[in-house]
Design a protein around this motif. Sequence first.
Motif, PDB file in Angstrom:
ATOM      1  N   UNK A   5      -6.791  -3.231   3.873  1.00 33.89           N
ATOM      2  CA  UNK A   5      -5.465  -3.113   4.494  1.00 33.89           C
ATOM      3  C   UNK A   5      -4.433  -2.627   3.493  1.00 33.89           C
ATOM      4  N   UNK A   6      -4.513  -3.129   2.268  1.00 35.92           N
ATOM      5  CA  UNK A   6      -3.503  -2.749   1.271  1.00 35.92           C
ATOM      6  C   UNK A   6      -3.682  -1.313   0.798  1.00 35.92           C
ATOM      7  N   UNK A   7      -4.915  -0.888   0.660  1.00 37.61           N
ATOM      8  CA  UNK A   7      -5.162   0.507   0.246  1.00 37.61           C
ATOM      9  C   UNK A   7      -4.661   1.470   1.331  1.00 37.61           C
ATOM     10  N   UNK A   8      -4.958   1.138   2.587  1.00 35.05           N
ATOM     11  CA  UNK A   8      -4.532   2.023   3.677  1.00 35.05           C
ATOM     12  C   UNK A   8      -3.007   2.029   3.825  1.00 35.05           C
ATOM     13  N   UNK A   9      -2.382   0.892   3.631  1.00 32.24           N
ATOM     14  CA  UNK A   9      -0.920   0.833   3.737  1.00 32.24           C
ATOM     15  C   UNK A   9      -0.259   1.638   2.614  1.00 32.24           C
ATOM     16  N   UNK A  10      -0.810   1.527   1.425  1.00 29.23           N
ATOM     17  CA  UNK A  10      -0.305   2.330   0.295  1.00 29.23           C
ATOM     18  C   UNK A  10      -0.465   3.823   0.593  1.00 29.23           C
ATOM     19  N   UNK A  11      -1.625   4.202   1.115  1.00 30.07           N
ATOM     20  CA  UNK A  11      -1.890   5.602   1.416  1.00 30.07           C
ATOM     21  C   UNK A  11      -0.920   6.115   2.485  1.00 30.07           C
ATOM     22  N   UNK A  12      -0.699   5.304   3.511  1.00 34.37           N
ATOM     23  CA  UNK A  12       0.187   5.691   4.613  1.00 34.37           C
ATOM     24  C   UNK A  12       1.629   5.872   4.135  1.00 34.37           C
ATOM     25  N   UNK A  13       2.053   5.002   3.230  1.00 32.46           N
ATOM     26  CA  UNK A  13       3.463   4.969   2.848  1.00 32.46           C
ATOM     27  C   UNK A  13       3.806   5.906   1.692  1.00 32.46           C
ATOM     28  N   UNK A  14       2.807   6.611   1.144  1.00 32.56           N
ATOM     29  CA  UNK A  14       3.097   7.496  -0.003  1.00 32.56           C
ATOM     30  C   UNK A  14       2.554   8.896   0.205  1.00 32.56           C
ATOM     31  N   UNK A  15       2.674   9.393   1.421  1.00 34.04           N
ATOM     32  CA  UNK A  15       2.239  10.766   1.703  1.00 34.04           C
ATOM     33  C   UNK A  15       3.125  11.791   1.005  1.00 34.04           C
ATOM     34  N   UNK A  16       4.364  11.391   0.749  1.00 32.14           N
ATOM     35  CA  UNK A  16       5.317  12.299   0.109  1.00 32.14           C
ATOM     36  C   UNK A  16       5.852  11.652  -1.164  1.00 32.14           C
ATOM     37  N   UNK A  17       6.162  12.506  -2.109  1.00 32.17           N
ATOM     38  CA  UNK A  17       6.704  12.026  -3.376  1.00 32.17           C
ATOM     39  C   UNK A  17       8.075  11.385  -3.142  1.00 32.17           C
ATOM     40  N   UNK A  18       8.258  10.182  -3.683  1.00 35.69           N
ATOM     41  CA  UNK A  18       9.534   9.490  -3.533  1.00 35.69           C
ATOM     42  C   UNK A  18      10.631  10.099  -4.384  1.00 35.69           C
ATOM     43  N   UNK A  19      10.244  10.930  -5.365  1.00 40.11           N
ATOM     44  CA  UNK A  19      11.241  11.538  -6.245  1.00 40.11           C
ATOM     45  C   UNK A  19      11.678  12.910  -5.745  1.00 40.11           C
ATOM     46  N   UNK A  20      10.713  13.736  -5.259  1.00 38.75           N
ATOM     47  CA  UNK A  20      11.089  15.110  -4.890  1.00 38.75           C
ATOM     48  C   UNK A  20      10.618  15.523  -3.497  1.00 38.75           C
ATOM     49  N   UNK A  21       9.995  14.612  -2.762  1.00 40.60           N
ATOM     50  CA  UNK A  21       9.627  14.822  -1.354  1.00 40.60           C
ATOM     51  C   UNK A  21       8.492  15.823  -1.120  1.00 40.60           C
ATOM     52  N   UNK A  22       7.820  16.253  -2.190  1.00 42.38           N
ATOM     53  CA  UNK A  22       6.643  17.117  -2.040  1.00 42.38           C
ATOM     54  C   UNK A  22       5.471  16.282  -1.512  1.00 42.38           C
ATOM     55  N   UNK A  23       4.617  16.844  -0.622  1.00 42.88           N
ATOM     56  CA  UNK A  23       3.418  16.086  -0.216  1.00 42.88           C
ATOM     57  C   UNK A  23       2.568  15.701  -1.434  1.00 42.88           C
ATOM     58  N   UNK A  24       2.140  14.440  -1.499  1.00 44.39           N
ATOM     59  CA  UNK A  24       1.335  13.988  -2.633  1.00 44.39           C
ATOM     60  C   UNK A  24      -0.146  14.258  -2.371  1.00 44.39           C
ATOM     61  N   UNK A  25      -0.937  14.180  -3.433  1.00 41.69           N
ATOM     62  CA  UNK A  25      -2.380  14.400  -3.336  1.00 41.69           C
ATOM     63  C   UNK A  25      -3.112  13.205  -3.925  1.00 41.69           C
ATOM     64  N   UNK A  26      -4.339  12.985  -3.411  1.00 48.56           N
ATOM     65  CA  UNK A  26      -5.174  11.928  -3.975  1.00 48.56           C
ATOM     66  C   UNK A  26      -5.587  12.329  -5.394  1.00 48.56           C
ATOM     67  N   UNK A  27      -5.466  11.410  -6.322  1.00 47.32           N
ATOM     68  CA  UNK A  27      -5.857  11.674  -7.698  1.00 47.32           C
ATOM     69  C   UNK A  27      -7.310  11.257  -7.879  1.00 47.32           C
ATOM     70  N   UNK A  28      -8.107  12.069  -8.495  1.00 53.63           N
ATOM     71  CA  UNK A  28      -9.506  11.693  -8.679  1.00 53.63           C
ATOM     72  C   UNK A  28      -9.638  10.718  -9.850  1.00 53.63           C
ATOM     73  N   UNK A  29     -10.623   9.836  -9.722  1.00 58.03           N
ATOM     74  CA  UNK A  29     -10.947   8.940 -10.832  1.00 58.03           C
ATOM     75  C   UNK A  29     -10.172   7.646 -10.852  1.00 58.03           C
ATOM     76  N   UNK A  30      -9.113   7.530 -10.090  1.00 54.86           N
ATOM     77  CA  UNK A  30      -8.399   6.256 -10.000  1.00 54.86           C
ATOM     78  C   UNK A  30      -7.702   6.160  -8.658  1.00 54.86           C
ATOM     79  N   UNK A  31      -7.299   4.950  -8.298  1.00 50.52           N
ATOM     80  CA  UNK A  31      -6.636   4.734  -7.010  1.00 50.52           C
ATOM     81  C   UNK A  31      -5.176   5.114  -7.182  1.00 50.52           C
ATOM     82  N   UNK A  32      -4.880   6.376  -6.952  1.00 50.02           N
ATOM     83  CA  UNK A  32      -3.510   6.843  -7.159  1.00 50.02           C
ATOM     84  C   UNK A  32      -3.267   8.094  -6.327  1.00 50.02           C
ATOM     85  N   UNK A  33      -2.009   8.322  -5.977  1.00 51.75           N
ATOM     86  CA  UNK A  33      -1.578   9.581  -5.383  1.00 51.75           C
ATOM     87  C   UNK A  33      -0.615  10.204  -6.376  1.00 51.75           C
ATOM     88  N   UNK A  34      -0.712  11.510  -6.505  1.00 48.47           N
ATOM     89  CA  UNK A  34       0.112  12.188  -7.495  1.00 48.47           C
ATOM     90  C   UNK A  34       0.884  13.328  -6.838  1.00 48.47           C
TER      91      UNK A  34
END
Length: 272
Positions: free
Chosen positions: A100-129
């Motif tokens: 639930x927490x991973x999906x909620x994080x994924x849902x809530x961070x589709x766009x960059x909070x700093x510049x509003x560009x769509x974010x991408x899944x980062x390989x090798x760790x649980x992160x969006x960049x």
Amino acid sequence: MTVFLPAVEPTLPASEVVWHFAFVTGKLLVPDEANLQLLTVSQTLFMPSAQSRHYLGRLEGIDCWASVLPAEPVGWKAVPLRAAMMQMPEPLMMVAARAAQVLEWDRAHRYCGACATPTEIRTGERARVCPACGHIVYPRLSPAMMALVWRGEELLLARSPGFAPGIYSALAGFVEAGESIEDCVVREVAEEVGVTVRNLRYYGSQSWPFPHSLMVAFTAEWVSGEIVPQEGEIEAAGWFPIDALPGIPPRFSISGHLIRDTVAAIRDGSLR
Ligand SMILES: [Zn+2]
């Protein structure tokens, strides 16, 4: 002890069956007729229509996935996560919480909070960049303290608005930026009920996916002050003798463990 090995990417070979934690509009899918205590891996479902899919790791050698589906498949129903978790064996419950927490994080961070560009899944760790500015977002965790205040053979228990009728629990509150958890315990106890405490003892912690808390629980010894419930936060609070407690939370939550174990510790003299 059940072994869960978290991972971001599946390793080969994949397990023959999988645990699939699928959500529809934030609710967890369970089989229509399920008794979740009896769920086995043979009852899991592969869901190729997933809109979002994340690998979580392996639970006793079985691959675990989290996904979001557009609608309930035939034979399955979506139930509130909390209700589903209360019926699950603990190892599965904790993986469901993780899903639930991973999906909620994924849902809530589709766009960059700093510049509003769509974010991408980062390989090798649980992160969006963010590909434009490099901003990285990890799953959000909000640490919160829980404090069970004791005085002799009495416990300070309180009700917040929204608790089930008749249920009292330990105090809880979120850690502020720049604050230690110990400072948070002292501050929140003072704010919520107006008493001062000392002799903090770490009890344990629990991931609490509503939506992304980490509950860190302590016992704390009363020092001074009469109970003054904080308006809007605490509906009722009082001292309860350990042999005359009101309704308390089930063991499902850390508050349920904390209160029962503290009663036992007071009885056997190990809490001083
Ligand atoms: Zn950006």
